[in-house]
Design a protein around this motif. Structure first.
Motif, PDB file in Angstrom:
ATOM      1  N   GLU A 275       0.550  -1.407   0.155  1.00 21.17           N
ATOM      2  CA  GLU A 275       0.736   0.047  -0.023  1.00 21.17           C
ATOM      3  C   GLU A 275       0.949   1.220   0.153  1.00 21.17           C
ATOM      4  OE1 GLU A 275      -3.808   2.324   0.160  1.00 21.17           O
ATOM      5  OE2 GLU A 275      -3.199   0.307  -0.466  1.00 21.17           O
ATOM      6  N   THR A 276       1.698   1.092   1.155  1.00 21.30           N
ATOM      7  CA  THR A 276       2.718   2.703   0.939  1.00 21.30           C
ATOM      8  C   THR A 276       4.090   2.381   1.059  1.00 21.30           C
ATOM      9  OG1 THR A 276       3.488   2.260   2.931  1.00 21.30           O
ATOM     10  CG2 THR A 276       1.192   3.536   2.867  1.00 21.30           C
ATOM     11  N   LYS A 277       4.532   1.369   0.596  1.00 24.11           N
ATOM     12  CA  LYS A 277       5.952   0.951   0.530  1.00 24.11           C
ATOM     13  C   LYS A 277       6.451   0.477  -0.753  1.00 24.11           C
ATOM     14  CE  LYS A 277       5.986   0.421   5.457  1.00 24.11           C
ATOM     15  NZ  LYS A 277       6.440  -0.697   6.330  1.00 24.11           N
ATOM     16  N   ALA A 278       7.458   0.569  -1.058  1.00 21.81           N
ATOM     17  CA  ALA A 278       7.845  -0.243  -2.287  1.00 21.81           C
ATOM     18  C   ALA A 278       9.508  -0.666  -2.507  1.00 21.81           C
ATOM     19  CB  ALA A 278       7.897   0.852  -3.792  1.00 21.81           C
ATOM     20  N   HIS A 279       9.765  -1.742  -2.895  1.00 22.53           N
ATOM     21  CA  HIS A 279      11.341  -1.579  -2.455  1.00 22.53           C
ATOM     22  C   HIS A 279      11.915  -2.711  -4.184  1.00 22.53           C
ATOM     23  CE1 HIS A 279      15.279  -4.816  -1.181  1.00 22.53           C
ATOM     24  NE2 HIS A 279      15.459  -3.519  -2.560  1.00 22.53           N
ATOM     25  N   ILE A 280      12.463  -2.084  -5.300  1.00 24.85           N
ATOM     26  CA  ILE A 280      12.583  -2.588  -6.043  1.00 24.85           C
ATOM     27  C   ILE A 280      14.096  -2.848  -6.145  1.00 24.85           C
ATOM     28  CG2 ILE A 280      13.447  -2.132  -8.913  1.00 24.85           C
ATOM     29  CD1 ILE A 280      11.692   0.597  -6.635  1.00 24.85           C
ATOM     30  N   SER A 281      14.447  -4.005  -6.500  1.00 21.70           N
ATOM     31  CA  SER A 281      16.370  -4.561  -6.495  1.00 21.70           C
ATOM     32  C   SER A 281      16.553  -5.171  -8.023  1.00 21.70           C
ATOM     33  CB  SER A 281      16.446  -5.656  -5.671  1.00 21.70           C
ATOM     34  OG  SER A 281      17.265  -6.070  -5.560  1.00 21.70           O
ATOM     35  N   PHE A 282      18.037  -5.073  -8.146  1.00 22.49           N
ATOM     36  CA  PHE A 282      18.582  -5.197  -9.422  1.00 22.49           C
ATOM     37  C   PHE A 282      19.943  -5.772  -9.041  1.00 22.49           C
ATOM     38  CE2 PHE A 282      20.803  -3.722 -13.587  1.00 22.49           C
ATOM     39  CZ  PHE A 282      20.403  -5.508 -14.249  1.00 22.49           C
ATOM     40  N   LYS A 283      20.101  -6.745  -9.106  1.00 21.81           N
ATOM     41  CA  LYS A 283      21.256  -7.675  -8.437  1.00 21.81           C
ATOM     42  C   LYS A 283      22.215  -8.727  -9.615  1.00 21.81           C
ATOM     43  CE  LYS A 283      23.290  -9.152  -4.659  1.00 21.81           C
ATOM     44  NZ  LYS A 283      23.042  -9.806  -3.074  1.00 21.81           N
ATOM     45  N   PRO A 284      22.446  -8.507 -10.905  1.00 24.27           N
ATOM     46  CA  PRO A 284      22.302  -9.017 -11.915  1.00 24.27           C
ATOM     47  C   PRO A 284      24.013  -9.710 -11.553  1.00 24.27           C
ATOM     48  CG  PRO A 284      23.272  -7.124 -12.958  1.00 24.27           C
ATOM     49  CD  PRO A 284      22.266  -6.704 -11.262  1.00 24.27           C
ATOM     50  N   ALA A 285      23.745 -11.277 -11.694  1.00 27.80           N
ATOM     51  CA  ALA A 285      25.370 -11.813 -11.561  1.00 27.80           C
ATOM     52  C   ALA A 285      26.210 -11.415 -12.642  1.00 27.80           C
ATOM     53  CB  ALA A 285      25.203 -13.080 -11.171  1.00 27.80           C
ATOM     54  N   LEU A 286      27.267 -11.929 -12.767  1.00 26.35           N
ATOM     55  CA  LEU A 286      28.221 -11.780 -13.912  1.00 26.35           C
ATOM     56  C   LEU A 286      27.668 -12.652 -15.303  1.00 26.35           C
ATOM     57  CD1 LEU A 286      31.923 -12.166 -11.950  1.00 26.35           C
ATOM     58  CD2 LEU A 286      30.914 -10.377 -12.874  1.00 26.35           C
ATOM     59  N   ASP A 287      27.684 -13.197 -14.690  1.00 24.86           N
ATOM     60  CA  ASP A 287      27.184 -14.014 -16.373  1.00 24.86           C
ATOM     61  C   ASP A 287      26.114 -13.630 -17.048  1.00 24.86           C
ATOM     62  OD1 ASP A 287      29.036 -15.903 -16.254  1.00 24.86           O
ATOM     63  OD2 ASP A 287      27.263 -17.785 -15.303  1.00 24.86           O
ATOM     64  N   GLN A 288      25.008 -12.864 -15.591  1.00 26.14           N
ATOM     65  CA  GLN A 288      23.763 -12.002 -16.818  1.00 26.14           C
ATOM     66  C   GLN A 288      24.337 -10.462 -16.719  1.00 26.14           C
ATOM     67  OE1 GLN A 288      22.229 -12.430 -12.826  1.00 26.14           O
ATOM     68  NE2 GLN A 288      20.002 -13.147 -13.887  1.00 26.14           N
ATOM     69  N   GLN A 289      25.323 -10.290 -16.734  1.00 29.32           N
ATOM     70  CA  GLN A 289      26.056  -8.756 -17.404  1.00 29.32           C
ATOM     71  C   GLN A 289      26.643  -8.939 -18.552  1.00 29.32           C
ATOM     72  OE1 GLN A 289      28.146  -6.652 -14.233  1.00 29.32           O
ATOM     73  NE2 GLN A 289      27.069  -8.133 -12.487  1.00 29.32           N
ATOM     74  N   LYS A 290      27.171 -10.323 -19.046  1.00 28.09           N
ATOM     75  CA  LYS A 290      27.616 -10.123 -20.415  1.00 28.09           C
ATOM     76  C   LYS A 290      27.300 -10.243 -21.046  1.00 28.09           C
ATOM     77  CE  LYS A 290      31.713 -12.931 -18.298  1.00 28.09           C
ATOM     78  NZ  LYS A 290      32.057 -14.760 -18.520  1.00 28.09           N
ATOM     79  N   LYS A 291      27.271  -9.185 -22.309  1.00 31.31           N
ATOM     80  CA  LYS A 291      26.882  -9.307 -23.426  1.00 31.31           C
ATOM     81  C   LYS A 291      26.851 -11.096 -23.659  1.00 31.31           C
ATOM     82  CE  LYS A 291      27.968  -4.576 -25.117  1.00 31.31           C
ATOM     83  NZ  LYS A 291      28.933  -4.110 -26.120  1.00 31.31           N
ATOM     84  N   ASN A 292      28.214 -11.738 -24.877  1.00 25.94           N
ATOM     85  CA  ASN A 292      28.110 -12.742 -24.957  1.00 25.94           C
ATOM     86  C   ASN A 292      29.177 -13.954 -23.648  1.00 25.94           C
ATOM     87  OD1 ASN A 292      30.529 -12.620 -26.246  1.00 25.94           O
ATOM     88  ND2 ASN A 292      29.442 -11.585 -27.813  1.00 25.94           N
ATOM     89  N   SER A 293      28.828 -14.675 -23.415  1.00 27.60           N
ATOM     90  CA  SER A 293      29.420 -15.631 -22.943  1.00 27.60           C
ATOM     91  C   SER A 293      31.041 -16.032 -23.671  1.00 27.60           C
ATOM     92  CB  SER A 293      29.507 -17.377 -23.524  1.00 27.60           C
ATOM     93  OG  SER A 293      29.105 -17.386 -24.757  1.00 27.60           O
ATOM     94  N   GLU A 294      31.236 -15.302 -24.521  1.00 23.06           N
ATOM     95  CA  GLU A 294      33.085 -14.986 -24.982  1.00 23.06           C
ATOM     96  C   GLU A 294      33.946 -14.181 -24.762  1.00 23.06           C
ATOM     97  OE1 GLU A 294      32.756 -16.301 -28.768  1.00 23.06           O
ATOM     98  OE2 GLU A 294      32.238 -18.531 -28.772  1.00 23.06           O
ATOM     99  N   LEU A 295      32.782 -12.964 -24.764  1.00 27.55           N
ATOM    100  CA  LEU A 295      33.331 -11.401 -23.857  1.00 27.55           C
ATOM    101  C   LEU A 295      32.991 -10.934 -22.541  1.00 27.55           C
ATOM    102  CD1 LEU A 295      32.741 -10.282 -27.354  1.00 27.55           C
ATOM    103  CD2 LEU A 295      34.732 -11.022 -26.645  1.00 27.55           C
ATOM    104  N   ASP A 296      34.216  -9.863 -21.782  1.00 25.25           N
ATOM    105  CA  ASP A 296      33.963  -9.441 -20.948  1.00 25.25           C
ATOM    106  C   ASP A 296      33.498  -8.283 -21.333  1.00 25.25           C
ATOM    107  OD1 ASP A 296      34.868 -12.424 -19.643  1.00 25.25           O
ATOM    108  OD2 ASP A 296      36.745 -11.209 -19.222  1.00 25.25           O
ATOM    109  N   GLU A 297      32.401  -8.145 -21.836  1.00 21.22           N
ATOM    110  CA  GLU A 297      31.572  -7.386 -21.845  1.00 21.22           C
ATOM    111  C   GLU A 297      30.304  -6.838 -21.591  1.00 21.22           C
ATOM    112  OE1 GLU A 297      31.702  -5.620 -26.458  1.00 21.22           O
ATOM    113  OE2 GLU A 297      33.672  -6.755 -26.435  1.00 21.22           O
ATOM    114  N   THR A 298      29.923  -5.178 -20.907  1.00 26.89           N
ATOM    115  CA  THR A 298      29.156  -5.705 -20.058  1.00 26.89           C
ATOM    116  C   THR A 298      27.830  -5.205 -21.082  1.00 26.89           C
ATOM    117  OG1 THR A 298      28.022  -4.537 -18.039  1.00 26.89           O
ATOM    118  CG2 THR A 298      29.835  -3.056 -19.772  1.00 26.89           C
ATOM    119  N   LEU A 299      27.072  -5.840 -20.432  1.00 26.28           N
ATOM    120  CA  LEU A 299      25.179  -4.896 -21.043  1.00 26.28           C
ATOM    121  C   LEU A 299      24.699  -3.651 -20.210  1.00 26.28           C
ATOM    122  CD1 LEU A 299      23.317  -8.271 -21.409  1.00 26.28           C
ATOM    123  CD2 LEU A 299      24.186  -6.943 -23.220  1.00 26.28           C
ATOM    124  N   LEU A 300      25.598  -3.526 -18.761  1.00 32.56           N
ATOM    125  CA  LEU A 300      24.652  -2.583 -17.998  1.00 32.56           C
ATOM    126  C   LEU A 300      25.154  -0.974 -18.313  1.00 32.56           C
ATOM    127  CD1 LEU A 300      25.532  -4.017 -14.625  1.00 32.56           C
ATOM    128  CD2 LEU A 300      23.600  -4.309 -16.177  1.00 32.56           C
TER     129      LEU A 300
END
Length: 862
Positions: A203-228
């Motif tokens: 009713e009066t509160k909200a909690h939004i959490s965004f906590k991506p793991a390393l694998d979730q941050q990667k553009k692809n599995s072969e490159l260490d480039e971030t999607l963030l």
């Protein structure tokens, strides 16, 4: 159906700029980045914590950068290095500057906070980290949210630029009025990343959490480039029931939010006062036309309107206000299509004419709201030029009867002048940024003031029981905005009464509310969303903002008293405001200052007075002022430039005055080449490679601007790389990175190679016996860089590249005609023939580019 209203809250997160060598994993590693934002009843408290480790076997420098809202005040900053804490101390600005002067004399730099965007400013601090050591940065800032167009929007800038092992965003929202709806959005979200996002709303509160793991941050599995890389957005609305608003109380301080709904909109009498001087030529006047055409469609049938346009002459579209009928709107649209820009800038005459039109329409003004909306991009150059006299003339003419809104287009305008004039006449000032969406900015501003629903609003509280009351009288209230009043309850009140008096379109309103102090205090007990005495800090924040705003239009003595009050509150509550600075102490006793920039700091010139000077319109401003021409336009744009002949005499000649992408002087020939490259933006262009010189230069064209925004200069001996951007310069040597700023002159020498920066001007890289590289910083529609070379006889016969080939393999075909009068010739370059045309272009090599130069123009596709 109840109109849904939204609020917009700007919270911007952290960007860590890393010192790293090319083609290597970063030695400086962010292993933890946490953004924790607590929003309690419109007041946002954000803590950004970044933990960094140096994994190299030698010391490295890390730079912590955070983008935060312009309206936010930094309240705390600290660095923890190997267990030792280095805090930031907030002091009065003059005292902090005195303390800092010694460091300045030793070559340290001031200004840790700078404006980076129309909504953003950037905090940045660099520190050297020993091998295998860690540093923790923590920055805290606070902001009272302003309701605009009916929405709160929590925007978090996410750009860590590398994978982060522990990355987390937490947004806690507590709204006692109730959360009507909540949603999230993102520019970079994928299906994998969405699994890292959780929302918990009641009713009066909200909690939004965004906590991506390393694998979730990667553009692809072969490159260490971030999607963030982009925006993370939370939007929500609050429930509104009480007609007199909502009162909240914590520890003896109260805040009152008032935002009535479903009220009839006042008819408007609006006069648009449009600058059509020469400096508005090109994209500015085109965007103004586009915006006005859309605004005309938003006028209500009961509204009345007119246009006044001005350059050195003032022109009234019609002699009186017209109702916004379909026929009149169509006629106005046809008029808007004809707007063209030329001549000077008579702001005084235009505004007085607008007041005169409203004065003649007295019969229309009953039960309506009258306003003047001024759009200009420059200082007065015709008619009355003394800005203080103009301000007095306009205030005397308006005499409190109408509201004046001032829109400053671009950076040549004196924002202080417009801001004081608007605030003195019941309006506000706003800068319109010269970007692709300038027309949308104009429309957005109009939408903010298009729906007035109340006027002459007075918020009354028990006089003997309230101390430090913030502003409680308001000229206008627009649908989608919000009135906020705060103060301290001095007596032991059981009930806090409030009475609101205002005029609506249909009647005089009186609204009453009574708050039970103990019950209201109980609402905020034991809430983990609360940070300290948030209403007291909210009161201090609002008081400082209003004192500073009031000081803008006050007389000298009153101004000093208002600023003194604001300074006391800034120091008491530890806010970095325009009156205070934060002294940041770093290891080895180094210090830097964090100063709060203002909107006027955006301007290329801080000068407000124009008594003894004039800005020449029609494309003739001196220096590198931002032009109204579209950079890299494929069509020629013709206007005039003025060349002084005799004192008091001016000659005007037609010329095209775009800047070329590249400009060079052919060796051993008295010929100048303007070179334009057909290349997709953001791709690298190989410009010069000379093995004999050990020199390579590449460049990158900008995104949305057909000019270069980055040059990379590589020397083989000594092995130095210089990366030149429009915002800064990075010099790399032996895995060490040094940042140089365009905001001050500086130089460094590495094994005979001298790199020097002229403040807001040019960079020079010179090595004995070699070609000298120069790069100009050009302030245009968008900032860009101009490259050229000196001592070009040092180039070897081996020089190649898109630009380099001209220094070894370019030759004009012989021409029996007088070459100086020819308009077309053939140029042979590297075995290819190119037909070139004589054009006039601005020369970015010159300190003053007001007079175009003749050159042979050639287009190349690498």
């Amino acid at each position: 159906m109840e109109q849904r209203t939204l609020l917009a809250l700007m919270v911007f997160s952290s960007l860590i700029v890393l010192a790293e060598t090319i083609d290597q994993k970063p030695a400086i590693d962010i292993y933890s980045l946490h953004v924790d934002c607590k929003v309690t009843s419109r007041f946002a408290h954000t803590v950004i914590t970044s933990r960094i480790v140096n994994r190299a076997n030698e010391s490295r420098e890390a730079t912590f950068e955070v983008e935060l809202p312009k309206t936010a005040f930094i309240t705390n900053f600290s660095m923890s290095i190997d267990g030792k804490i280095y805090p930031g101390i907030i002091k009065e600005k003059a005292a902090a500057q005195n303390e800092y002067n010694t460091a300045v004399s030793q070559g340290q730099s001031a200004g840790l906070v700078k404006i980076t965007d129309r909504k953003l400013e950037q905090f940045h601090v660099s520190v050297s980290i020993a091998a295998a050591s860690k540093v923790t940065f923590e920055l805290t800032y606070e902001e009272l949210l302003k309701r605009q167009l009916g929405k709160y929007e929590l925007l978090i800038k996410v750009r860590p630029k590398q994978l982060v092992k522990h990355f987390q965003i937490d947004v806690h929202i507590f709204e006692p009025q109730g959360i009507h709806f909540l949603e999230t959005d993102s520019t970079f979200m994928t299906n994998e990343l969405s699994e890292a996002l959780t929302k918990d709303v009641n009713e009066t509160k909200a909690h939004i959490s965004f906590k991506p793991a390393l694998d979730q941050q990667k553009k692809n599995s072969e490159l260490d480039e971030t999607l963030l890389n982009g925006d993370f957005v939370v939007r929500y609305d609050v429930k509104r029931e009480a007609t007199a608003g909502d009162i909240q109380i914590v520890n003896g301080y109260f805040v009152h939010y008032f935002a009535p709904q479903e009220m009839q909109v006042f008819p408007k009498n609006v006069i648009f006062v449009i600058d059509r001087s020469g400096s508005m030529r090109g994209r500015k006047i085109e965007q103004t036309r586009d915006a006005l055409l859309k605004i005309l469609q938003d006028l209500r049938p009961e509204d009345h309107f007119s246009f006044i346009t001005f350059n050195n002459k003032v022109s009234e579209w019609k002699s009186s206000l017209l109702p916004a009928t379909e026929e009149n709107v169509a006629s106005a649209a046809a008029f808007v299509q004809t707007l063209a820009a030329r001549g000077g800038t008579d702001i005084d005459g235009a505004l007085l004419a607008a007041v005169g039109v409203l004065g003649k329409a007295e019969g229309l003004l009953e039960h309506t709201i009258s306003m003047i909306i001024l759009l200009t991009d420059g200082e007065p150059t015709s008619g009355e030029r003394n800005v203080e006299v103009i301000q007095e003339n306009v205030q005397k003419a308006i005499n409190g009867k109408y509201a004046l809104f001032c829109l400053g287009f671009g950076f040549d305008v004196s924002y202080k002048f417009l801001e004081k004039m608007a605030l003195s006449n019941g309006g506000i000032a706003r800068r319109i940024y010269e970007n692709a969406d300038a027309a949308l900015q104009l429309q957005g501003f109009y939408q903010e003031v298009a729906t007035p629903i109340l006027m002459q609003i007075e918020m009354q509280y028990p006089e003997n029981s309230i101390e430090g009351l913030t502003k409680n009288n308001f000229k206008l209230f627009f649908e989608g905005s919000e009135i906020i009043v705060s103060g301290k309850i001095s007596d032991e009140l059981d009930l806090l009464p409030v009475e609101i008096k205002a005029q609506s379109h249909t009647s005089n309103l009186t609204l009453k509310e009574e708050a039970n102090v103990k019950e209201k205090e109980q609402v905020f007990q034991n809430q983990r969303y609360i940070f300290g005495n948030f209403i007291e800090r909210l009161w201090a924040y609002l008081s400082i903002q209003q004192l500073l705003e009031k000081a803008i239009s006050a007389q000298d003595e009153d101004q000093k008293a208002l600023e003194a009050q604001a300074l006391d509150l800034s120091l008491q509550y530890s806010f970095v405001t325009p009156l205070t600075s934060m002294v940041v102490t770093k290891p080895q006793q180094k210090e830097e200052l964090a100063n709060k920039p203002t909107e006027a700091d955006n301007e290329e010139s801080e000068s407000l007075q124009v008594r003894g000077s004039r800005r020449v319109d029609s494309g003739s401003s001196p220096g590198r002022r931002r032009s109204d021409l579209q950079a890299g336009s494929s069509r020629m744009m013709f206007s005039s430039y003025r060349v002084p002949r005799l004192r008091g005499a001016i000659e005007t000649q037609p010329v095209a005055y775009e800047y070329p992408q590249l400009l060079l002087q052919l060796p051993r020939q008295n010929e100048r080449i303007c070179l334009n490259i057909d290349k997709r933006s953001q791709t690298s262009v190989h410009l010069v490679s000379d093995p004999g010189q050990g020199l390579t230069v590449t460049g990158q064209l900008g995104d949305g601007i057909n000019h270069f925004v980055q040059f990379d200069i590589n020397y083989e001996n000594p092995p130095v790389q210089i990366h030149v951007y429009t915002h800064a310069i990075l010099v790399s040597h032996n895995n060490k990175n040094d940042w140089l700023s365009w905001t001050k002159s500086a130089s460094t020498t590495i094994q005979g190679l001298r790199v020097s920066v002229e403040k807001e001007g040019s960079l020079t890289a010179s090595l004995p016996g070699t070609v000298t590289v120069k790069i100009s910083l050009v302030k245009f529609l968008d900032d860009f860089l101009g490259l050229y070379f000196l001592n070009t006889d040092h180039f070897s016969d081996q020089v190649t590249g898109v630009l380099g080939q001209f220094y070894s393999k370019a030759q004009f075909e012989s021409n029996s005609n007088n070459d100086q009068r020819a308009v077309e010739r053939l140029l042979r370059v590297s075995g290819s023939e190119h037909k070139v045309s004589r054009l006039y272009k601005k020369d970015y090599r010159l300190e003053s580019a007001s007079e175009p130069v003749s050159c042979w123009s050639i287009d190349l596709t690498p």
